[in-house]
Design a protein around this motif. Structure first.
Motif, PDB file in Angstrom:
ATOM      1  N   ILE A  98     -49.640 -91.344  39.704  1.00 27.37           N
ATOM      2  CA  ILE A  98     -48.667 -91.749  40.732  1.00 27.37           C
ATOM      3  C   ILE A  98     -47.345 -91.019  40.555  1.00 27.37           C
ATOM      4  O   ILE A  98     -46.731 -90.570  41.533  1.00 27.37           O
ATOM      5  CB  ILE A  98     -48.453 -93.271  40.657  1.00 27.37           C
ATOM      6  N   GLN A 106     -54.847-100.408  51.066  1.00 31.53           N
ATOM      7  CA  GLN A 106     -55.783 -99.278  51.153  1.00 31.53           C
ATOM      8  C   GLN A 106     -57.015 -99.559  50.311  1.00 31.53           C
ATOM      9  O   GLN A 106     -56.931-100.217  49.282  1.00 31.53           O
ATOM     10  CB  GLN A 106     -55.113 -98.013  50.610  1.00 31.53           C
ATOM     11  N   ILE A 111     -55.854-101.593  47.177  1.00 30.75           N
ATOM     12  CA  ILE A 111     -54.548-101.251  46.632  1.00 30.75           C
ATOM     13  C   ILE A 111     -53.503-101.793  47.589  1.00 30.75           C
ATOM     14  O   ILE A 111     -53.552-101.520  48.784  1.00 30.75           O
ATOM     15  CB  ILE A 111     -54.406 -99.722  46.501  1.00 30.75           C
ATOM     16  N   VAL A 136     -49.590-101.838  48.573  1.00 29.28           N
ATOM     17  CA  VAL A 136     -48.401-101.004  48.369  1.00 29.28           C
ATOM     18  C   VAL A 136     -47.148-101.819  48.663  1.00 29.28           C
ATOM     19  O   VAL A 136     -46.949-102.268  49.798  1.00 29.28           O
ATOM     20  CB  VAL A 136     -48.453 -99.792  49.330  1.00 29.28           C
ATOM     21  N   SER A 189     -51.966-104.033  42.572  1.00 26.77           N
ATOM     22  CA  SER A 189     -50.670-104.111  43.242  1.00 26.77           C
ATOM     23  C   SER A 189     -49.754-103.027  42.674  1.00 26.77           C
ATOM     24  O   SER A 189     -49.549-102.947  41.468  1.00 26.77           O
ATOM     25  CB  SER A 189     -50.068-105.500  43.026  1.00 26.77           C
ATOM     26  N   LEU A 190     -49.256-102.167  43.566  1.00 27.21           N
ATOM     27  CA  LEU A 190     -48.362-101.089  43.135  1.00 27.21           C
ATOM     28  C   LEU A 190     -46.977-101.342  43.715  1.00 27.21           C
ATOM     29  O   LEU A 190     -46.829-101.400  44.943  1.00 27.21           O
ATOM     30  CB  LEU A 190     -48.895 -99.738  43.619  1.00 27.21           C
ATOM     31  N   TYR A 239     -43.217 -99.947  43.949  1.00 28.62           N
ATOM     32  CA  TYR A 239     -42.563 -98.649  43.766  1.00 28.62           C
ATOM     33  C   TYR A 239     -41.048 -98.727  43.772  1.00 28.62           C
ATOM     34  O   TYR A 239     -40.466 -99.508  44.525  1.00 28.62           O
ATOM     35  CB  TYR A 239     -42.976 -97.715  44.901  1.00 28.62           C
ATOM     36  N   LYS A 252     -46.930 -94.134  50.214  1.00 31.73           N
ATOM     37  CA  LYS A 252     -48.246 -94.267  50.820  1.00 31.73           C
ATOM     38  C   LYS A 252     -49.176 -93.220  50.234  1.00 31.73           C
ATOM     39  O   LYS A 252     -50.307 -93.509  49.858  1.00 31.73           O
ATOM     40  CB  LYS A 252     -48.169 -94.094  52.339  1.00 31.73           C
ATOM     41  N   SER A 287     -50.179 -93.830  46.673  1.00 33.52           N
ATOM     42  CA  SER A 287     -51.183 -94.900  46.604  1.00 33.52           C
ATOM     43  C   SER A 287     -52.558 -94.373  46.986  1.00 33.52           C
ATOM     44  O   SER A 287     -53.565 -94.735  46.371  1.00 33.52           O
ATOM     45  CB  SER A 287     -50.795 -96.058  47.514  1.00 33.52           C
ATOM     46  N   ALA A 321     -53.764 -92.610  44.103  1.00 34.82           N
ATOM     47  CA  ALA A 321     -54.201 -93.583  43.094  1.00 34.82           C
ATOM     48  C   ALA A 321     -55.607 -94.068  43.422  1.00 34.82           C
ATOM     49  O   ALA A 321     -56.459 -94.203  42.545  1.00 34.82           O
ATOM     50  CB  ALA A 321     -53.229 -94.764  43.052  1.00 34.82           C
TER      51      ALA A 321
END
Lengths: 57, 356, 429
Positions: free
Chosen positions: C37, C66, C102, C104, C136-137, C139, C155, C158, C161
Motif C-alpha cells: 500500500i 472492493q 476490503i 476503504v 479494513s484499511l 488511510y 482507491k 486498495s 492490496a
C-alpha cells in the motif's frame, strides 16, 4: 411537463441562472440573457394549452 | 395481563338515541356498549374492553380536533388504554370525522395503536388516513360483523410482540394493507422480496418483448391540466416574485428546512436573505450558489431591469421551498399556498421559479 | 470473449507470518500488505484491521468496498487504466476471494455524507457486507497529497492490496469456477430476443469539489458520449466504484447483478448483446445527445429488441432515464426502466419523477434515502472514532458512539445496490 406552461432551460443544475466558469463580466451578461428571455416568455401568450420550452443559445 | 381497550362510539351506536340526540355531549361507560361487545368477543382473552366513550355526531361537527383533544382525550386517558378503537363509521359524514379526530388525538397523546373503519370515499379518510389506521368498509352498516372482525385482526397485529423476522429494511412490523384491508397511509418503506431487482427486471422485460402480459412495479399518477395563465401585457408595470426549490434559506436555517425530503416552505425578506444565507439541499453541489445566490435567482438583474424601466418591480419576499427528492403533491400544495399569499398581498403579477 | 472466474471461498481472516489462503482462512502478514500500500508516497500511513461478522465493530468514513481479485497468469492486467496497463478487462482468468472484502476508510475527508458498516447490531441485519470477512484499511495522507486526488490514491492502493491478497491465494484449491462467455454471434443465441443493458454509471451532480470520479477504465465519464462494452468488461475491473458510497461501490460493479443475470440467460432465453454505459447529465443538451445516441446505438448498431435501463443514485438521473427510455421506445426498442422512490411520504405514484406514457414498465428498485433508526453500541471503531459525526439529512447531531443513529440506507455499505443485487422493493403502507 408538470403544471407549468413556460419553461426556460437553465444553464446547469448547480447554477441554473449563472456560469461560474466565466469571468464575472461575462457571467453577468448571460444572467441578463436568461432574465430577458424569462420576461419575454412571460409576455408570450400560450396557444392551445401547449407548454413552451426554450433553450438559450 | 390483559391489554386494556377503550372504544369510541356516536350517540346511535352508543345506544343513546338517533339523529335527535346528535348534539349530545360526552358520556362514559365502564363496559363495552353496542359494537364494543362484538369487539370484545373478537379480540379474545388477551384484551379487556374497559370503557366506552360516547359523543354525538353534531357535538363534534363544529371543531372535531379541538373537541377530541380538549374533551374526548381527558376521558380516555384515565382508562390507561393499550388500544383505542372507534366506530366503525362506514360512510357517515360527521361520524367518520369524529372517529378520525378521536383516534388521532389519542394516538398523538398516548402513542398507542388506534383503529377505525370507514368507506374510502368518506370525508374522514383524506383528513386522517396519514395518522390513523382506517379499515375499509362499504357504506352499509350491515357489514358491521365482518368489519369488526377486520378491526380486531388488525388490532391483534398492532398489539402483538413480534418475534418473527421483519420483512422490512427498517426492521419494523407494519401490517400489510392488502392483508388487513386498511386504507394506505402514504407511507413508503423498503421491504425484502423473494427475487432480486435484477431477476425481476429481466423477467418482466422478457414478458414485454415476447408480447406477453407484464406488470409494471409503479404506476405514475397522471397529472390534471388547467388553463394557461394569460401573458403579461405591460412588463414595465409588472411586479415579479422569485420562488425557488434550490434550498436558499437564511443563515442558520431558522425554519429547519431539510436537505432531503423537505416539505416546508417560507417566504423570506429578500434583501436580508441575499446578505446572510445558506443552502439546504443535498441534491447538487452547493458551492456556486453559496458564492453567489444570483446564480440561483438573479435578483441583481431584476433590480437592473427595474432601474432601466423595463420591469415594474421585484417582490420583497423570496418564496423558498428546498426540494431535494421530496413529494410532488407537497410541492403542489405549497405552490397553492404561495400563490394564495401572493394574491392576498396583491403585490405579484408574475413569478420566476428557478429549480436545481 | 471468455472469462473464467475462480472462486476461492474465504470464511475467516487471521494475521500470520506469511500471506496465504488455507482451508478457507485468509492469513495476512500485515507488514507485507502495508508495504504494498505504501508504495504510493501520497499515503503517509495506513491502519490495517480485520473485522468479522458478529463483532461489535463499526467501520466509519467508508468511501469504497472492493472484492480482492487478481488476474491469473498475466502481469499488469488488473483494473486496466487504474492499476494495470490498458487492455480490455473480461478475458482470461481471474481469481476472486469470495466472502472477503476490503473496506476503504478516509477519516480526514471533509465530505459530510460518509458511509459506514456495522458488523453487528441492527443495520448489520440488512446488508450482506456484514457477513463478509473484512480487511479494513484506514488511510492518512502525506503532505504531498491533495484532498480530492487522495481519494483516487487510496482507491487504487486498495485495489492493489486486493490484487496482492488474491495472488497470495495461489495454490489454494478453487471452490468453484464461473465461466462467462458470450457473443452476439453464438449459435445457441440466434433467434432469441436481442437484449441489452443500458447502464447509467454516473451522475455529475454530486461532484465533490467539482471533480468527477473516475469510473470506466480509470477515466471520468461526465460529459462523455455513450460507450458500448462487452458484459465481461463490467464485472472484471472495467468499472470501479466512486469515491463515496452511492448505493454502488466497486464490489457491486465487480458482481454486477444485472449483467450476471443477463449472462446467465444468454443462449437460453436471450441473446445478451452488450452493455451501453452512459452518464446522467445536469445540462439538457448533453442529456438529449446521450439519449438520442443510446437509442441509436441500441436500435441501429446493436439491433436490440429490449433493454433494461438502470439508474444511478439521485433524483435528477430520473430525467435522463426517462429521456433515454422515451427515445428507445420511439425507436422501437422495448424498455424496462428503473425508478428509485426517494421519499418515505406519499404513494409510489407521487414519488416517481417521470410521467411519460411510453414508459409503461417501471422497475421499483428501492428507496436508497429511506431514513432508518438503528441501535448498536459498538466497542471498536475502525476508520474513525466514537466522536466521528454521522450524517443526518435532518441535521440532527449524531456520532458513531451513539447507541442509536438515524441514517439514510444508502450510507450503510451494501444495504442498497443500484446494480440490482438486492431483494428489495419499496412498498406502500
Amino acid at each position: 411537463m408538470l403544471g407549468v406552461y413556460r419553461v426556460l432551460v437553465g444553464k446547469a443544475v448547480p447554477h441554473p441562472c449563472g456560469d461560474p466558469k466565466l469571468p464575472p463580466e461575462d457571467e453577468h451578461k448571460i444572467m441578463r440573457k436568461y432574465m430577458e428571455k424569462a420576461l419575454e416568455m412571460l409576455q408570450t401568450e400560450i396557444v392551445d394549452d401547449t407548454p413552451i420550452t426554450v433553450i438559450l443559445e | 395481563m390483559a391489554k386494556r381497550v377503550v372504544v369510541f362510539l356516536n350517540q346511535f351506536f352508543g345506544q343513546i338515541g338517533g339523529e335527535e340526540m346528535a348534539s349530545v355531549g360526552f358520556s362514559v361507560k365502564d363496559e363495552p356498549i353496542g359494537p364494543a361487545v362484538a369487539m370484545k368477543m373478537n379480540l379474545g382473552d388477551e384484551f379487556e374492553v374497559v370503557g366506552t366513550v360516547i359523543a354525538g355526531d353534531e357535538y363534534f361537527a363544529a371543531a372535531p380536533d379541538k373537541t377530541a383533544e380538549e374533551e374526548g382525550l381527558p376521558l380516555v386517558e384515565p382508562f390507561k388504554p393499550d388500544l383505542f378503537l372507534a366506530g366503525p363509521a362506514f360512510a357517515a359524514g360527521r361520524y367518520t370525522v369524529s372517529c378520525g379526530a378521536m383516534c388521532k388525538a389519542v394516538s398523538k397523546a398516548l402513542g398507542i395503536p388506534v383503529i377505525t373503519a370507514m368507506d374510502p370515499d368518506a370525508p374522514g379518510v383524506d383528513i386522517y388516513k396519514k395518522d390513523v389506521y382506517i379499515v375499509k368498509t362499504g357504506n352499509n352498516a350491515r357489514e358491521m360483523p365482518k368489519t369488526v372482525k377486520k378491526m380486531c385482526a388488525l388490532a391483534k397485529y398492532l398489539c402483538a410482540e413480534h418475534t418473527e423476522k421483519s420483512n422490512m429494511f427498517s426492521l419494523q412490523y407494519l401490517p400489510d394493507p392488502a392483508e388487513f384491508d386498511y386504507i394506505k397511509m402514504d407511507r413508503l418503506y423498503n421491504i425484502f422480496t423473494e427475487e432480486t431487482v435484477a431477476k425481476r427486471s429481466v423477467d418482466k422485460l422478457l414478458q414485454k418483448v415476447r408480447g406477453e402480459k407484464y406488470e409494471t412495479e409503479v404506476e405514475p399518477d397522471r397529472f390534471e391540466t388547467f388553463p394557461a395563465p394569460e401573458a403579461i401585457k405591460d412588463m414595465s408595470k409588472c411586479r415579479i416574485a422569485f420562488a425557488s426549490d434550490g434550498g436558499l434559506v437564511p443563515k442558520g436555517n431558522p425554519d429547519k428546512m431539510l436537505t432531503r425530503s423537505n416539505l416546508k416552505w417560507k417566504a423570506y425578506d429578500i434583501e436580508s436573505l441575499y446578505k446572510d444565507y445558506e443552502v439546504a439541499h443535498a441534491g447538487y453541489f452547493n458551492d456556486y450558489v453559496l458564492e453567489d445566490p444570483n446564480r440561483l435567482a438573479p435578483l441583481n438583474i431584476l433590480k437592473e431591469f427595474v432601474a432601466e424601466g423595463k420591469l415594474g418591480g421585484v417582490s420583497d419576499l423570496f418564496y423558498s421551498m428546498p426540494a431535494c427528492t421530496t413529494v410532488s403533491k407537497q410541492g403542489t400544495a405549497n405552490g397553492i399556498e404561495m400563490a394564495k399569499m401572493m394574491k392576498e398581498r396583491g403585490d405579484v403579477d408574475a413569478v420566476i421559479l428557478t429549480s436545481t | 470473449m471468455r472469462l473464467e472466474m475462480e472462486n476461492v471461498k474465504i470464511t475467516d481472516i487471521q494475521e500470520a507470518d506469511k500471506t496465504h489462503v488455507e482451508n478457507g482462512v485468509l492469513y495476512i502478514n500485515k507488514k507485507e500488505l502495508e508495504e504494498v500500500i505504501l508504495e504510493d508516497e501520497k499515503i503517509a500511513s495506513v491502519e490495517i484491521n480485520f473485522a468479522k461478522p458478529g463483532q461489535n465493530v463499526r467501520i466509519l468514513n467508508v468511501q469504497d468496498v472492493q472484492e480482492p481479485r487478481c488476474k491469473v497468469g498475466v502481469e499488469n492486467a488488473d483494473y486496466p487504466g487504474v492499476v494495470g496497463n490498458f487492455c480490455i478487462a473480461g478475458q482470461g482468468k481471474t481469481r476472486r476471494l469470495e466472502g472477503a472484502a476490503i473496506v476503504v476508510s478516509n477519516p480526514t475527508t471533509r465530505r459530510v455524507e460518509n458511509g459506514l458498516l456495522d458488523m453487528n447490531g441492527e443495520s448489520a441485519q440488512i446488508t450482506p457486507y456484514s457477513k463478509k470477512c473484512i480487511v479494513s484499511l484506514t488511510y492518512y495522507p502525506s503532505e504531498l497529497a491533495e484532498e480530492r486526488p487522495f481519494e483516487e490514491n487510496i482507491k487504487r492502493a486498495s485495489l492493489r492490496a486486493g490484487v496482492f491478497l488474491a495472488r497470495a491465494a495461489e495454490g489454494a484449491p478453487v471452490d468453484s469456477v464461473d465461466v462467462y462467455e458470450s457473443s452476439p454471434l453464438d449459435e445457441k443465441a440466434q433467434g432469441l430476443p436481442r437484449i441489452g443493458l443500458v447502464l447509467q454509471a454516473y451522475t455529475p451532480q454530486f461532484d465533490y469539489m467539482a471533480v468527477p470520479d473516475k469510473i470506466i477504465y480509470g477515466t471520468a465519464i461526465s460529459g462523455m458520449l455513450p460507450t458500448v462494452l462487452h458484459p465481461n468488461e463490467v464485472i472484471d475491473g472495467g468499472l470501479v466504484g466512486w469515491n463515496a458510497m452511492k448505493a454502488i461501490d466497486t464490489l457491486s460493479f465487480q458482481n454486477h447483478a444485472m449483467v450476471r443475470e443477463m449472462l446467465s440467460r444468454h443462449g437460453k432465453e436471450i441473446n445478451f448483446v452488450g452493455v451501453i454505459c452512459v452518464t446522467a447529465n445536469t445540462m439538457l443538451d448533453l442529456r438529449m445527445r446521450c439519449s438520442s445516441m443510446v437509442a441509436g446505438i441500441a436500435k441501429h448498431v446493436l439491433c436490440l429488441d429490449g433493454v433494461v435501463v438502470e439508474k444511478i443514485l439521485g433524483g435528477m438521473p430520473h430525467a435522463d432515464i426517462s429521456t433515454m427510455g422515451v427515445a428507445l421506445e420511439r425507436a422501437g426498442v422495448k424498455t424496462a426502466t428503473f425508478t428509485t422512490p426517494l421519499t418515505s411520504a406519499g404513494t409510489l405514484g407521487d414519488t416517481i419523477l417521470y410521467n411519460d406514457k411510453e414508459l409503461d414498465l417501471i422497475i421499483n428498485a428501492g428507496n436508497p434515502f429511506e431514513k432508518t433508526t438503528f441501535k448498536f453500541k459498538a466497542d471498536t471503531f475502525y476508520g474513525g472514532t466514537a466522536e466521528t459525526k454521522i450524517y443526518s439529512s435532518e441535521q440532527v447531531p449524531q456520532f458513531a458512539g451513539d447507541e442509536q443513529i438515524r441514517v439514510e440506507q444508502y450510507l450503510i455499505a451494501g444495504c442498497q445496490d443500484h446494480c440490482g443485487s438486492r431483494n428489495v422493493i419499496t412498498k406502500e403502507f
